[in-house]
Motif scaffolding. Structure first.
Motif, mmCIF file in Angstrom:
data_model
loop_
_atom_site.group_PDB
_atom_site.id
_atom_site.type_symbol
_atom_site.label_atom_id
_atom_site.label_comp_id
_atom_site.label_asym_id
_atom_site.label_seq_id
_atom_site.Cartn_x
_atom_site.Cartn_y
_atom_site.Cartn_z
ATOM 1 N N SER A 88 -7.464 10.229 -6.025
ATOM 2 C CA SER A 88 -7.146 11.152 -5.073
ATOM 3 C C SER A 88 -5.900 11.916 -5.455
ATOM 4 O O SER A 88 -5.560 12.845 -4.602
ATOM 5 N N LEU A 89 -4.865 11.134 -6.091
ATOM 6 C CA LEU A 89 -3.659 11.766 -6.308
ATOM 7 C C LEU A 89 -3.525 12.335 -7.710
ATOM 8 O O LEU A 89 -2.276 12.673 -8.185
ATOM 9 N N ALA A 90 -4.623 12.725 -8.438
ATOM 10 C CA ALA A 90 -4.871 13.008 -9.789
ATOM 11 C C ALA A 90 -3.909 14.521 -9.741
ATOM 12 O O ALA A 90 -3.171 14.737 -10.684
ATOM 13 N N HIS A 91 -3.948 15.213 -8.732
ATOM 14 C CA HIS A 91 -3.298 16.519 -8.761
ATOM 15 C C HIS A 91 -1.885 16.580 -8.299
ATOM 16 O O HIS A 91 -1.069 17.459 -8.563
ATOM 17 N N VAL A 92 -1.229 15.403 -8.247
ATOM 18 C CA VAL A 92 -0.183 15.008 -7.786
ATOM 19 C C VAL A 92 0.994 14.581 -8.954
ATOM 20 O O VAL A 92 0.547 13.701 -9.460
ATOM 21 N N GLU A 93 2.096 15.139 -8.886
ATOM 22 C CA GLU A 93 2.995 14.643 -10.017
ATOM 23 C C GLU A 93 3.756 13.767 -9.382
ATOM 24 O O GLU A 93 4.217 12.553 -10.093
ATOM 25 N N VAL A 94 4.557 13.885 -8.509
ATOM 26 C CA VAL A 94 5.418 12.887 -7.602
ATOM 27 C C VAL A 94 5.245 13.113 -6.245
ATOM 28 O O VAL A 94 4.852 13.856 -5.595
ATOM 29 N N PHE A 95 5.477 12.011 -5.531
ATOM 30 C CA PHE A 95 5.518 11.957 -3.926
ATOM 31 C C PHE A 95 6.720 11.233 -3.515
ATOM 32 O O PHE A 95 7.303 10.344 -4.141
ATOM 33 N N SER A 96 7.058 11.639 -2.136
ATOM 34 C CA SER A 96 8.298 11.001 -1.615
ATOM 35 C C SER A 96 7.910 10.223 -0.155
ATOM 36 O O SER A 96 7.152 10.820 0.419
ATOM 37 N N ILE A 97 8.138 9.018 0.098
ATOM 38 C CA ILE A 97 8.297 8.415 1.217
ATOM 39 C C ILE A 97 9.435 8.674 2.108
ATOM 40 O O ILE A 97 10.456 8.158 1.478
ATOM 41 N N CYS A 98 9.211 9.248 3.207
ATOM 42 C CA CYS A 98 10.713 9.673 4.032
ATOM 43 C C CYS A 98 10.644 8.833 5.124
ATOM 44 O O CYS A 98 9.598 8.746 5.940
ATOM 45 N N LEU A 99 11.782 7.838 5.409
ATOM 46 C CA LEU A 99 11.727 7.118 6.789
ATOM 47 C C LEU A 99 12.821 7.563 7.394
ATOM 48 O O LEU A 99 13.818 7.926 6.995
ATOM 49 N N LEU A 100 12.713 7.747 8.718
ATOM 50 C CA LEU A 100 13.731 8.138 9.857
ATOM 51 C C LEU A 100 14.047 6.874 10.712
ATOM 52 O O LEU A 100 13.244 6.247 10.944
ATOM 53 N N SER A 101 15.320 6.599 10.935
ATOM 54 C CA SER A 101 15.752 5.454 11.498
ATOM 55 C C SER A 101 17.204 5.986 12.272
ATOM 56 O O SER A 101 17.708 6.746 11.839
ATOM 57 N N LYS A 102 17.404 4.985 13.322
ATOM 58 C CA LYS A 102 18.535 5.166 14.132
ATOM 59 C C LYS A 102 19.884 4.641 13.473
ATOM 60 O O LYS A 102 20.876 4.929 14.011
ATOM 61 N N VAL A 103 19.769 3.615 12.413
ATOM 62 C CA VAL A 103 20.864 2.956 11.829
ATOM 63 C C VAL A 103 20.913 3.197 10.397
ATOM 64 O O VAL A 103 20.200 3.367 9.817
ATOM 65 N N PHE A 104 22.167 2.930 10.266
ATOM 66 C CA PHE A 104 22.727 2.862 8.625
ATOM 67 C C PHE A 104 22.259 1.523 7.758
ATOM 68 O O PHE A 104 22.931 0.575 8.170
ATOM 69 N N ASN A 105 21.255 1.663 7.084
ATOM 70 C CA ASN A 105 20.912 0.290 6.153
ATOM 71 C C ASN A 105 20.000 0.948 5.147
ATOM 72 O O ASN A 105 18.850 0.577 5.033
ATOM 73 N N PRO A 106 20.654 1.605 3.941
ATOM 74 C CA PRO A 106 19.984 1.910 3.018
ATOM 75 C C PRO A 106 19.122 0.944 2.196
ATOM 76 O O PRO A 106 17.813 1.295 1.823
ATOM 77 N N GLU A 107 19.714 -0.015 1.770
ATOM 78 C CA GLU A 107 18.989 -1.004 1.115
ATOM 79 C C GLU A 107 17.529 -1.410 1.864
ATOM 80 O O GLU A 107 16.712 -1.685 1.123
ATOM 81 N N LYS A 108 17.692 -1.698 2.859
ATOM 82 C CA LYS A 108 16.539 -2.096 3.850
ATOM 83 C C LYS A 108 15.491 -0.834 3.671
ATOM 84 O O LYS A 108 14.250 -1.255 3.533
ATOM 85 N N TYR A 109 15.894 0.317 4.139
ATOM 86 C CA TYR A 109 14.677 1.305 4.294
ATOM 87 C C TYR A 109 14.467 1.975 2.981
ATOM 88 O O TYR A 109 13.133 2.188 3.061
ATOM 89 N N LEU A 110 15.132 1.620 2.120
ATOM 90 C CA LEU A 110 14.814 2.112 0.690
ATOM 91 C C LEU A 110 13.691 1.118 0.141
ATOM 92 O O LEU A 110 12.526 1.441 -0.587
ATOM 93 N N ALA A 111 13.818 -0.199 0.528
ATOM 94 C CA ALA A 111 13.108 -1.187 -0.097
ATOM 95 C C ALA A 111 11.677 -0.878 0.811
ATOM 96 O O ALA A 111 10.311 -1.180 0.090
ATOM 97 N N MET A 112 11.797 -0.905 2.168
ATOM 98 C CA MET A 112 10.706 -0.370 2.590
ATOM 99 C C MET A 112 9.699 0.721 2.261
ATOM 100 O O MET A 112 8.733 0.754 2.321
ATOM 101 N N ALA A 113 10.424 1.845 1.978
ATOM 102 C CA ALA A 113 9.790 3.059 1.381
ATOM 103 C C ALA A 113 9.341 2.685 0.108
ATOM 104 O O ALA A 113 7.924 3.275 -0.173
ATOM 105 N N THR A 114 9.777 1.689 -0.758
ATOM 106 C CA THR A 114 8.991 1.454 -2.059
ATOM 107 C C THR A 114 7.756 0.669 -1.598
ATOM 108 O O THR A 114 6.671 0.993 -2.312
ATOM 109 N N VAL A 115 7.677 -0.040 -0.932
ATOM 110 C CA VAL A 115 6.506 -0.784 -0.259
ATOM 111 C C VAL A 115 5.473 0.124 0.102
ATOM 112 O O VAL A 115 4.388 0.093 -0.275
ATOM 113 N N LEU A 116 5.984 1.135 1.232
ATOM 114 C CA LEU A 116 4.913 1.845 1.699
ATOM 115 C C LEU A 116 4.444 3.078 0.398
ATOM 116 O O LEU A 116 3.484 3.316 0.502
ATOM 117 N N GLY A 117 5.443 3.143 -0.597
ATOM 118 C CA GLY A 117 4.969 4.077 -1.542
ATOM 119 C C GLY A 117 4.035 3.387 -2.603
ATOM 120 O O GLY A 117 2.894 4.195 -2.860
#
Length: 355
Positions: A88-117
């Motif tokens: 279903s993603l054959a037409h897609v070149e790249v995609f982005s998972i975007c997370l919004l949070s109240k707190v600063f913790n890049p390593e945490k939320y980028l790791a989570m975004a990778t799993v969701l990706g």
């Protein structure tokens, strides 16, 4: 506290999730979000994702309004060790998972975004991504991701102010002064990853506040909603556009990472006149930054102690006005201090709400 409580890893700091896609024709669309985003935030996510640019940025973190934005961009054709990409993603070149949070913790939320990706890559299913997102929100865990593994305190020191001091030498005292006096700082670097690595250390120069919310790590210059978001008046804003140096209305101090230079805007120079304390602090910072026997914690502790000594002396300048102890220009001037020192001390007192 009596009664039941949420698990320690329960992540109610999460505010939302979105998926962006760039198709093979170069069109960028927000294809799903939870909960519903306002239109201006949709535009901000698209701009911050850099999907409209020629070069893909793998990950980024930024802030808009009161929310932190974490974006992980993945190739739709490269799943690494995960299962094959959904057709279903054959037409897609790249995609982005975007997370919004109240707190600063890049390593945490980028790791989570990778799993969701990875979930989206193999399923092309927003409901599957939502299920994973809600797992983390309710339990703090999904698949290989566990919120408990990411101490928010560690996020504050991923980049050390000691390393930043080595980059700029004695001029780093201008950054210390700017953060202490709550001035507007724009930090420029044409490489976004390098910009984010350096800028995240800047709040540490006023360690006694531990205020990482002053960061606007990545702002797209020329995008009206993002420039309007800087109206708070106190920020450290990162920009990759080299034209940002000409936006004099946006900064008191301009830091150029590429050129290793720090420039004070003409309109702000009165607040940056050097005193004996500045010279002493600059010497302390440089000497400790160059000393291999001084670790990061010792560097920060020493810098914080010197700042606290300054604040302690300013506290001693308070006088009673209308039943309250405050610092006034007159109470400072009564001590017949050296040139530039009265203005500096009063500016610090204002920033620390002692006036």
């Amino acid at each position: 506290m009596s009664g039941s409580s949420a698990p320690s890893s329960f992540d109610t700091d999460l505010c939302g999730c979105a998926i962006l896609e760039k198709d093979v024709n170069g069109e960028v669309l927000l294809v799903w979000n939870y909960p519903k985003l306002e239109e201006h935030m949709e535009n901000v996510l698209i701009k911050r994702s850099q999907l409209e640019a020629d070069t893909v940025v793998g990950s980024s973190f930024s802030r808009f309004g009161s929310q932190w934005i974490y974006i992980r961009t993945l190739s739709a054709n490269d799943t690494g060790d995960s299962a094959p990409t959904s057709s279903s993603l054959a037409h897609v070149e790249v995609f982005s998972i975007c997370l919004l949070s109240k707190v600063f913790n890049p390593e945490k939320y980028l790791a989570m975004a990778t799993v969701l990706g990875a979930t989206y890559s193999t399923s092309a299913s927003p409901p599957a991504v939502l299920a994973a997102y809600l797992d983390v929100f309710r339990k703090g865990v999904h698949g290989s991701f566990d919120s408990a593994n990411f101490d928010p305190r560690r996020a504050l020191l991923v980049t050390s102010p000691k390393d930043v001091t080595r980059m700029f030498g004695p001029e780093i005292v201008l950054v210390w002064n700017a953060i202490l006096l709550k001035k507007r700082v724009v930090v420029h670097c044409e490489n976004l990853s390098a910009l984010l690595k350096v800028i995240r250390a800047f709040p540490a120069f006023a360690w006694h506040r531990r205020d990482w919310d002053i960061l606007r790590p990545f702002v797209v210059a020329g995008h009206a909603p993002e420039i309007a978001d800087l109206s708070s008046g106190v920020y450290v804003a990162g920009m990759t556009d080299p034209r940002s140096v000409r936006a004099l209305q946006l900064y008191d101090v301009f830091v150029n990472i590429d050129q290793r230079s720090i420039t004070v805007a003409d309109h702000a120079k009165e607040s940056f006149r050097m005193t004996s304390f500045h010279k002493d602090m600059a010497t302390f910072l440089v000497q400790n930054a160059e000393d291999p026997n001084v670790d990061v914690q010792t560097f920060i502790k020493g810098m914080a102690m010197k700042t606290q000594q300054l604040l302690g002396k300013i506290q001693q300048l308070r006088v009673e006005v209308d039943g309250k102890l405050v610092v006034t220009r007159e109470s400072i001037e009564a001590h017949k201090l050296p040139a530039n020192m009265p203005r500096f001390l009063y500016d610090v007192a204002v920033a620390e709400q002692l006036t």
